[in-house]
Design a protein around this motif. Structure first.
Motif, PDB file in Angstrom:
ATOM      1  N   GLN A  53       0.859  -1.180   0.000  1.00 20.76           N
ATOM      2  CA  GLN A  53       0.000   0.000   0.000  1.00 20.76           C
ATOM      3  C   GLN A  53       0.899   1.235   0.000  1.00 20.76           C
ATOM      4  O   GLN A  53       2.069   1.163   0.371  1.00 20.76           O
ATOM      5  CB  GLN A  53      -0.892   0.010   1.250  1.00 20.76           C
ATOM      6  N   ARG A  54       0.338   2.374  -0.357  1.00 19.86           N
ATOM      7  CA  ARG A  54       1.146   3.605  -0.405  1.00 19.86           C
ATOM      8  C   ARG A  54       1.462   4.167   0.977  1.00 19.86           C
ATOM      9  O   ARG A  54       2.381   4.959   1.133  1.00 19.86           O
ATOM     10  CB  ARG A  54       0.431   4.682  -1.240  1.00 19.86           C
ATOM     11  N   HIS A 111      -0.005   9.570  -2.357  1.00 21.33           N
ATOM     12  CA  HIS A 111       1.445   9.478  -2.539  1.00 21.33           C
ATOM     13  C   HIS A 111       2.022   8.522  -1.499  1.00 21.33           C
ATOM     14  O   HIS A 111       1.367   8.163  -0.523  1.00 21.33           O
ATOM     15  CB  HIS A 111       2.097  10.856  -2.389  1.00 21.33           C
ATOM     16  N   TRP A 112       3.271   8.125  -1.708  1.00 22.11           N
ATOM     17  CA  TRP A 112       3.944   7.263  -0.750  1.00 22.11           C
ATOM     18  C   TRP A 112       4.110   7.987   0.581  1.00 22.11           C
ATOM     19  O   TRP A 112       4.562   9.137   0.606  1.00 22.11           O
ATOM     20  CB  TRP A 112       5.331   6.882  -1.246  1.00 22.11           C
ATOM     21  N   HIS A 150      -3.078   0.010   4.776  1.00 30.71           N
ATOM     22  CA  HIS A 150      -1.662   0.348   4.903  1.00 30.71           C
ATOM     23  C   HIS A 150      -0.858  -0.943   4.941  1.00 30.71           C
ATOM     24  O   HIS A 150      -1.406  -2.025   5.108  1.00 30.71           O
ATOM     25  CB  HIS A 150      -1.405   1.192   6.156  1.00 30.71           C
ATOM     26  N   ILE A 186       7.122  11.397  -2.195  1.00 33.92           N
ATOM     27  CA  ILE A 186       7.333  10.490  -1.078  1.00 33.92           C
ATOM     28  C   ILE A 186       7.372  11.361   0.165  1.00 33.92           C
ATOM     29  O   ILE A 186       8.103  12.360   0.212  1.00 33.92           O
ATOM     30  CB  ILE A 186       8.673   9.726  -1.208  1.00 33.92           C
TER      31      ILE A 186
END
Length: 134
Positions: A23-24, A98-99, A116, A71
């Motif tokens: 997951q990101r 986003h990450w 997550h 990120i």
């Protein structure tokens, strides 16, 4: 899923992590010195971050740009409570798509999105690290 590595082969562990299709939002667990920040730096490099990465211990969050977006690297160790995380707008980051890599997420358990990935790093004998992804 688990993977063992030492710091000379960390790039292989990063590829293992990315191949797992996480997951990101990624929550990292591990003792101080286990290699959480080092691992995130290597992931950032693998995702195309060109500039220098560092620990956000004092800034709470560092932002890095990639060709595909951003990120966000959080270190919430110094937070006293979840309200402090809300005050700096953590939810905007976590739901951005986003990450987001979060060190010491156990300080903000109620703020972590349901979807997550948990990444645990444990130090074994001779400096070997065991990476566990759930």
């Amino acid at each position: 899923m688990t993977y063992c590595f030492d710091l000379t082969t960390i790039h292989e562990a990063v590829q293992f992590f990315l191949d797992a299709k996480p997951q990101r939002v990624v929550v990292l667990h591990g003792e101080m010195g286990a290699g959480k920040t080092t691992f995130i730096k290597e992931v950032a490099k693998a995702l195309g971050v060109k500039n220098t990465t560092s620990s956000p211990t004092f800034s709470l969050v560092n932002e890095y740009e990639t060709a595909d977006g951003f990120i966000y690297h959080f270190d919430v160790y110094r937070l006293k409570n979840e309200l402090e995380a809300l005050d700096f707008g953590i939810e905007d980051y976590l739901y951005s798509g986003h990450w987001c890599f979060i060190e010491w997420a156990e300080k903000i358990p109620n703020l972590i999105p349901e979807n997550h990935t948990v990444l645990s790093i444990e130090t074994l004998e001779d400096g070997i690290r065991q990476l566990t992804i759930t």
